[in-house]
Structure formats: C-alpha cells, structure tokens
Scaffold this motif. Structure first.
Motif, mmCIF file in Angstrom:
data_model
loop_
_atom_site.group_PDB
_atom_site.id
_atom_site.type_symbol
_atom_site.label_atom_id
_atom_site.label_comp_id
_atom_site.label_asym_id
_atom_site.label_seq_id
_atom_site.Cartn_x
_atom_site.Cartn_y
_atom_site.Cartn_z
ATOM 1 N N SER A 191 0.890 -1.243 -0.032
ATOM 2 C CA SER A 191 -0.158 0.000 -0.038
ATOM 3 C C SER A 191 0.904 1.115 -0.098
ATOM 4 N N ALA A 192 0.296 2.348 -0.416
ATOM 5 C CA ALA A 192 1.175 3.597 -0.420
ATOM 6 C C ALA A 192 0.502 4.500 0.742
ATOM 7 N N VAL A 193 1.479 5.245 1.119
ATOM 8 C CA VAL A 193 1.169 6.166 2.344
ATOM 9 C C VAL A 193 1.398 7.548 1.556
ATOM 10 N N ILE A 194 0.363 8.492 1.850
ATOM 11 C CA ILE A 194 0.272 9.753 1.197
ATOM 12 C C ILE A 194 0.294 10.767 2.291
ATOM 13 N N SER A 195 1.125 11.887 2.185
ATOM 14 C CA SER A 195 0.978 13.013 3.067
ATOM 15 C C SER A 195 0.907 14.142 2.374
ATOM 16 N N GLN A 196 0.162 15.141 2.975
ATOM 17 C CA GLN A 196 -0.155 16.635 2.302
ATOM 18 C C GLN A 196 0.201 17.591 3.195
ATOM 19 N N LYS A 197 1.022 18.849 2.422
ATOM 20 C CA LYS A 197 1.339 19.749 3.289
ATOM 21 C C LYS A 197 0.676 20.945 2.543
ATOM 22 N N PRO A 198 -0.158 22.037 3.222
ATOM 23 C CA PRO A 198 -0.196 22.027 4.698
ATOM 24 C C PRO A 198 -1.548 21.308 4.950
ATOM 25 N N SER A 199 -1.950 21.044 6.272
ATOM 26 C CA SER A 199 -3.110 20.116 6.576
ATOM 27 C C SER A 199 -4.219 20.986 6.579
ATOM 28 N N ARG A 200 -4.088 22.212 6.884
ATOM 29 C CA ARG A 200 -4.843 23.281 6.898
ATOM 30 C C ARG A 200 -4.451 24.828 6.582
ATOM 31 N N ASP A 201 -5.262 25.604 6.269
ATOM 32 C CA ASP A 201 -4.816 26.972 5.834
ATOM 33 C C ASP A 201 -6.016 28.000 5.683
ATOM 34 N N ILE A 202 -5.981 29.144 6.237
ATOM 35 C CA ILE A 202 -7.031 30.169 5.982
ATOM 36 C C ILE A 202 -6.317 31.161 5.262
ATOM 37 N N CYS A 203 -6.647 31.478 4.082
ATOM 38 C CA CYS A 203 -6.091 32.354 3.119
ATOM 39 C C CYS A 203 -7.173 33.451 2.678
ATOM 40 N N GLN A 204 -6.470 34.548 2.410
ATOM 41 C CA GLN A 204 -7.563 35.688 2.091
ATOM 42 C C GLN A 204 -7.968 35.689 0.453
ATOM 43 N N ARG A 205 -8.863 36.034 0.062
ATOM 44 C CA ARG A 205 -9.431 36.219 -1.190
ATOM 45 C C ARG A 205 -8.595 36.868 -2.016
ATOM 46 N N GLY A 206 -8.189 36.359 -3.388
ATOM 47 C CA GLY A 206 -7.412 36.943 -4.447
ATOM 48 C C GLY A 206 -6.012 36.213 -4.121
ATOM 49 N N THR A 207 -5.491 35.637 -3.276
ATOM 50 C CA THR A 207 -4.195 34.976 -3.115
ATOM 51 C C THR A 207 -4.359 33.433 -3.604
ATOM 52 N N SER A 208 -2.985 32.979 -3.661
ATOM 53 C CA SER A 208 -2.839 31.473 -4.156
ATOM 54 C C SER A 208 -2.320 30.705 -3.097
ATOM 55 N N LEU A 209 -2.405 29.515 -3.124
ATOM 56 C CA LEU A 209 -2.085 28.513 -1.904
ATOM 57 C C LEU A 209 -1.645 27.248 -2.907
ATOM 58 N N THR A 210 -0.371 26.675 -2.509
ATOM 59 C CA THR A 210 0.071 25.612 -3.242
ATOM 60 C C THR A 210 0.050 24.414 -2.313
ATOM 61 N N ILE A 211 -0.356 23.332 -2.613
ATOM 62 C CA ILE A 211 -0.478 22.147 -1.730
ATOM 63 C C ILE A 211 0.181 21.056 -2.267
ATOM 64 N N GLN A 212 1.169 20.645 -1.446
ATOM 65 C CA GLN A 212 2.084 19.625 -1.649
ATOM 66 C C GLN A 212 1.596 17.870 -1.218
ATOM 67 N N CYS A 213 1.856 17.256 -2.001
ATOM 68 C CA CYS A 213 1.349 15.725 -1.859
ATOM 69 C C CYS A 213 2.577 14.847 -2.160
ATOM 70 N N GLN A 214 2.963 13.988 -1.092
ATOM 71 C CA GLN A 214 4.137 13.141 -1.132
ATOM 72 C C GLN A 214 3.554 11.676 -1.104
ATOM 73 N N VAL A 215 3.962 10.901 -1.875
ATOM 74 C CA VAL A 215 3.694 9.467 -1.725
ATOM 75 C C VAL A 215 5.120 8.715 -1.360
ATOM 76 N N ASP A 216 4.819 7.864 -0.561
ATOM 77 C CA ASP A 216 6.263 6.791 0.049
ATOM 78 C C ASP A 216 6.684 5.833 -0.985
ATOM 79 N N SER A 217 6.055 5.785 -2.149
ATOM 80 C CA SER A 217 6.647 4.812 -3.214
ATOM 81 C C SER A 217 6.229 5.358 -4.532
#
Lengths: 115, 115
Positions: free
Chosen positions: B1-27
């Motif tokens: 099986s694959a284990v997946i992690s994501q960052k950030p786990s949560r965020d509060i952002c202002q309108r008009g901005t951008s957020l990049t979410i990262q996803c890492q798989v252990d295989s």
C-alpha cells in the motif's frame, strides 16, 4: 459519463441493528467497485473492494458488499453495527482495465449509530 | 500500500491569493489524482496528473485556476489560484496505478478556508 448513486443520505440506527447502504452505478462495462469510510476528523479509508471473482466481498470491521451486475449495484452491509461505525460512507466506481482512470464517488451516506 | 502525506493540513487564506498544496507518496506511482470535497459533499475529481505530461482536467476545472505539477513519480502539487470563498474546501491527493485490480490511496486532505 459514469455516475454513482447512493440512495440514503443519512441513516440513523441503534447499536446491534443491521445495516444496508445502497449504491448503484451507471457504467455498463467492466468496473472496479469500492466502499470508503471517513470517520469524523479522519481521512478516507478503504473498507472493501471488488475487482472480479466472487461477487460477495468481505472487508474490514465486519463489512461486506455484494456486486449484482444485472442491477448495477454494490450494496454495503453489516449484520450488527456499533457506535464506532458512525461515519460517512462513500461508494466509488472505476472503469476496469482503463489505465489512468480515477474513481468516481457517490454523494456519500452519513451513518449515525446511537448506543 | 502507499502512504500519502499532504502539506499544509489546513490553511486560512485571503481572497485573491494563491495556495500551493504538496502531496508526497512513499512509493513510486504512475497516477496521481486531485479531488475536492466541499462541505457536506462528495469527492469531485479535479484532475489527473501523470509524470512527464500535462495534467488532465475534468469539466469545470481549468489549468489557470488549478495548476498542477508532477515533477517525479512520488510528488505532486496543486495550486489554488486567485482564491474566492467558493474555493473553501478540502483538497485531497490520491495515488494509484489507475488500472484494473489496483487500489487508489488517499492523503489526509488539506482543509482550505478562504475569507
């Protein structure tokens, strides 16, 4: 396009009651079928899956599901629910043997079990 | 099986901005998928990310709004651009081979709130 229908939006049961959650899909070809569970505050976990073979599949925590091809159904069952089964349940379908195909999810069923 | 992690786990952002979410798989995995789960709703596929090629977007999602990178077989990012309150949602990364007989694994999700 494929679609997945879950008949029950919210199910409320007492502990020890039997559970059956309905799931129907629209795709006519070979399919892979899944049930996922999402406990409060936790991420999706696979309960069980069907790829081929015996249409009655057993999963974790006493859950089972039956694939009935003629009815395009994959209903989830448990003979006796526990308070800890309170969660959101999602049925998902994927076209079989198609590389790069993602899961299509139903809208989910919220199960509330009272002790 | 694959284990997946994501960052950030949560965020509060202002309108008009951008957020990049990262996803890492252990295989190493061929296919990675990005889903959105809006409050009280099911999972909706945003796009499929194959290593070495452009992501494939589902109807209603466009690259300018949700650019995706897939630089190698264990990592992907999803950017939510020019955010509005309607983008408030849980964003889930998923991975698998996407072929018959294969499971699809899910990360814990990133809970995004746009104010």
């Amino acid at each position: 396009a494929q679609s997945v229908s879950q008949h029950n939006h919210h199910v409320i049961l007492s502990e020890a009651a039997s559970l059956e959650l309905g799931c129907n899909y629209s795709y006519g070809g070979t399919v892979n079928l899944f049930w996922y569970v999402q406990y409060p505050g936790q991420h999706l976990q696979l309960l069980l899956k069907y790829f081929s073979g015996d249409p009655l599949v057993k999963g974790i925590k006493g859950f089972e599901a039956e694939f009935i091809k003629s009815k395009f159904s994959f209903n989830l069952r448990k003979p006796s629910v526990q308070w800890s089964d309170t969660a959101e349940y999602f049925c998902a379908v994927r076209e079989g043997y198609q590389a790069g195909t993602a899961l299509i999810f139903g809208k989910g069923t919220t199960l509330s079990v009272s002790s | 099986s694959a284990v997946i992690s994501q960052k950030p786990s949560r965020d509060i952002c202002q309108r008009g901005t951008s957020l990049t979410i990262q996803c890492q798989v252990d295989s190493q995995v061929t296919m990675m998928f990005w889903y959105r789960q809006q409050p009280g709703q099911s999972l909706t596929l945003i796009a499929t990310a194959n290593q070495g090629s452009e992501a494939t977007y589902e109807s209603g999602f466009v690259i300018d709004k949700f650019p995706i990178s897939r630089p190698n077989l264990t990592f992907s990012t999803l950017t939510v651009s020019n955010m509005s309150p309607e983008d408030s949602s849980i964003y889930l990364c998923s991975a698998g081979e996407g072929t018959g007989g294969d499971e699809q694994y899910f990360g814990p999700g990133t809970r995004l709130t746009v104010t």
